[in-house]
Write a protein that holds these residues in place. Structure first.
Motif, PDB file in Angstrom:
ATOM      1  N   VAL A 124       0.873  -1.174   0.000  1.00 18.31           N
ATOM      2  CA  VAL A 124       0.000   0.000   0.000  1.00 18.31           C
ATOM      3  C   VAL A 124       0.908   1.221   0.000  1.00 18.31           C
ATOM      4  O   VAL A 124       1.683   1.433   0.950  1.00 18.31           O
ATOM      5  N   LEU A 125       0.828   2.006  -1.058  1.00 21.03           N
ATOM      6  CA  LEU A 125       1.679   3.188  -1.210  1.00 21.03           C
ATOM      7  C   LEU A 125       0.827   4.448  -1.130  1.00 21.03           C
ATOM      8  O   LEU A 125      -0.060   4.657  -1.967  1.00 21.03           O
ATOM      9  N   LEU A 126       1.074   5.283  -0.134  1.00 17.44           N
ATOM     10  CA  LEU A 126       0.419   6.574  -0.011  1.00 17.44           C
ATOM     11  C   LEU A 126       1.233   7.611  -0.775  1.00 17.44           C
ATOM     12  O   LEU A 126       2.468   7.608  -0.706  1.00 17.44           O
ATOM     13  N   THR A 127       0.548   8.480  -1.515  1.00 21.50           N
ATOM     14  CA  THR A 127       1.238   9.554  -2.228  1.00 21.50           C
ATOM     15  C   THR A 127       0.499  10.871  -2.050  1.00 21.50           C
ATOM     16  O   THR A 127      -0.724  10.905  -1.940  1.00 21.50           O
ATOM     17  N   ASP A 128       1.271  11.942  -2.048  1.00 27.83           N
ATOM     18  CA  ASP A 128       0.698  13.290  -1.953  1.00 27.83           C
ATOM     19  C   ASP A 128       1.822  14.288  -2.194  1.00 27.83           C
ATOM     20  O   ASP A 128       2.981  13.901  -2.416  1.00 27.83           O
ATOM     21  N   LEU A 165       3.684  -0.932   3.955  1.00 28.22           N
ATOM     22  CA  LEU A 165       3.011   0.365   3.916  1.00 28.22           C
ATOM     23  C   LEU A 165       4.062   1.453   3.736  1.00 28.22           C
ATOM     24  O   LEU A 165       4.965   1.595   4.572  1.00 28.22           O
ATOM     25  N   LYS A 166       3.964   2.206   2.635  1.00 29.62           N
ATOM     26  CA  LYS A 166       4.995   3.180   2.280  1.00 29.62           C
ATOM     27  C   LYS A 166       4.375   4.525   1.899  1.00 29.62           C
ATOM     28  O   LYS A 166       3.174   4.637   1.667  1.00 29.62           O
ATOM     29  N   TYR A 167       5.241   5.541   1.802  1.00 32.49           N
ATOM     30  CA  TYR A 167       4.824   6.872   1.342  1.00 32.49           C
ATOM     31  C   TYR A 167       5.833   7.388   0.330  1.00 32.49           C
ATOM     32  O   TYR A 167       7.039   7.150   0.452  1.00 32.49           O
ATOM     33  N   GLU A 168       5.311   8.139  -0.659  1.00 34.15           N
ATOM     34  CA  GLU A 168       6.182   8.810  -1.629  1.00 34.15           C
ATOM     35  C   GLU A 168       5.495  10.081  -2.111  1.00 34.15           C
ATOM     36  O   GLU A 168       4.277  10.097  -2.332  1.00 34.15           O
ATOM     37  N   GLY A 219       7.667   8.655  -9.161  1.00 29.15           N
ATOM     38  CA  GLY A 219       8.817   8.346  -8.331  1.00 29.15           C
ATOM     39  C   GLY A 219       9.172   6.880  -8.388  1.00 29.15           C
ATOM     40  O   GLY A 219       8.483   6.055  -9.013  1.00 29.15           O
ATOM     41  N   ALA A 220      10.244   6.522  -7.684  1.00 29.47           N
ATOM     42  CA  ALA A 220      10.755   5.148  -7.732  1.00 29.47           C
ATOM     43  C   ALA A 220       9.739   4.135  -7.217  1.00 29.47           C
ATOM     44  O   ALA A 220       9.598   3.043  -7.780  1.00 29.47           O
ATOM     45  N   LEU A 221       9.027   4.466  -6.148  1.00 31.74           N
ATOM     46  CA  LEU A 221       8.073   3.516  -5.572  1.00 31.74           C
ATOM     47  C   LEU A 221       6.826   3.382  -6.437  1.00 31.74           C
ATOM     48  O   LEU A 221       6.320   2.275  -6.657  1.00 31.74           O
TER      49      LEU A 221
END
Length: 400
Positions: free
Chosen positions: A243-247, A278-281, A294-296
């Motif tokens: 699950v990747l959060l982005t903003d 669980l990640k953010y970018e 981005g990379a993710l």
């Protein structure tokens, strides 16, 4: 829905042995104050880590009234007189007297009309509680929101999403209505196999989700907490879930703090290690619409894209739809992925003005199909009721 907000960090006055709380009650966008027909009683609780109240006995259960026309309420709470400043550690909670939950949290079942009980005030409009931590007399610069997720009919199986918010009026780092409602809806879907399949179709042992415009992360973090249960309801055991959060960059600090809180829940909620990453970018739609990720975000194809409360700014809609289409284009280029693969999106919005309808023209122009997955009424205390619409968008694949 309305939200109790702290306008400044709580203050501890050692001389008078009181805690000062400057609060307001507004909508998610902060564009109007609560204007109730009848005064709303607020309760304050404050307990140390052992569960013992730090509030003076004479003030326990004291009610503070929010009336028509108020914009700010200055609350002063007396503490146990024998406490020194360094002795004061715990959690201060502010919640309506009609929602006297021990944790000062909102229950997801109270948000959904088909789950709310007679005790809940959802039928006339909810007010989201707030809390703040204090450690050795020093108050935290952030406030906390808690949402109890009803993911299992058995007692003791509920999960709690705890999210930091900025204190003050920064709307980018606060939770919003559609995020709360959609998080509650997805968690509720885990109660039945059919509902889970309808809301979150997981048909293999891996699942990847990307959130756009995550803000503090309520929707993506909720999904991270429930995705393994959703897969199990459909007969799958996830070997890996991302699950990747982005903003935008301004959301990064708070999102990362909330991810850390969620990771603690994931590590403690099961006897086996969680399969969820669980990640953010950071992601700017004005770049992403041209395929610049981005990379993710560019590391894998995405089974599901999610977003909530992202359509109120009409000027950003072309970049948003462009980003969705760029994600679909990227999905088709990974090895082993069919050229006509389908990209699925869950988009939740609380319509605020008619100009937001421009979204659907842009989606059609980019060959996205869409339908309403669920339309959920949202009563609003002292004002006209609202609604949160949850859409399923699809592009590619076979149209049915």
């Amino acid at each position: 829905m309305h939200y109790i907000r702290l306008l400044r960090p709580a203050k501890l006055d050692a001389k008078s042995s009181t805690i000062s709380l400057l609060v307001t009650i507004t909508t998610d966008l902060g564009d109007s104050f609560l204007y109730p027909d009848e005064p709303v009683d607020l309760l304050i609780s404050a307990h140390d880590p052992a569960g013992k109240s730090v509030i003076a006995k004479t003030a326990l259960g004291q009610r503070f009234k929010w009336r028509q026309g108020l914009r700010v309420l200055d609350i002063k709470v007396p503490l146990n007189p024998h406490l020194r400043r360094d002795d004061v550690t715990g959690n201060i909670r502010i919640h309506p007297a009609t929602q006297p939950l021990p944790s000062g949290a909102l229950r997801s079942g109270d948000v959904l009309p088909w789950r709310s009980s007679g005790e809940a005030s959802a039928g006339r409009g909810l007010i989201m509680p707030v809390s703040v931590e204090i450690v050795r007399g020093v108050c935290s610069p952030v406030s906390l929101r808690a949402l109890h997720l009803n993911t299992d009919s058995r007692l003791g199986e509920q999960l709690t999403v705890e999210l930091e918010e900025d204190i003050g009026e920064s709307i980018a780092r606060h939770i919003w209505d559609a995020g709360v409602v959609t998080a509650s809806f997805l968690a509720d879907a885990c109660l039945t196999n059919q509902a889970t399949h309808h809301a979150l179709d997981i048909n293999r042992d891996t699942f990847s989700v990307l959130e756009l415009g995550s803000g503090v992360g309520i929707l993506g973090i909720t999904l991270a907490l429930i995705v393994e249960k959703a897969a199990a309801a459909q007969g799958h055991t996830l070997g890996e879930a991302t699950v990747l959060l982005t903003d935008l960059a301004e959301a990064e600090e708070r999102a990362l703090s909330n991810i850390s809180r969620a990771e603690a829940v994931l590590s403690s909620s099961s006897t086996t290690p969680s399969a969820v990453n669980l990640k953010y970018e950071n992601l700017d739609w004005d770049e992403a619409r041209y395929g610049r990720f981005g990379a993710l975000a560019s590391a894998r194809p995405w089974d599901l894209v999610i977003l909530s409360d992202c359509t109120y700014n009409v000027d950003s809609l072309p970049a948003l739809v462009g980003t969705l289409s760029a994600l679909h284009a990227a999905n088709t280029k990974y090895p082993g992925i069919e050229e006509n693969t389908k990209t699925s999106v869950i988009l939740a919005t609380k319509p605020r003005h008619s100009s937001e309808q421009a979204l659907f023209g842009l989606l059609k122009a980019d060959e996205w199909r869409y339908n309403v997955l669920k339309s959920i009424p949202l009563p609003k205390l002292g004002e006209e009721d609202e609604v949160v619409d949850i859409y399923l968008l699809e592009k590619g694949g076979r149209e049915t």
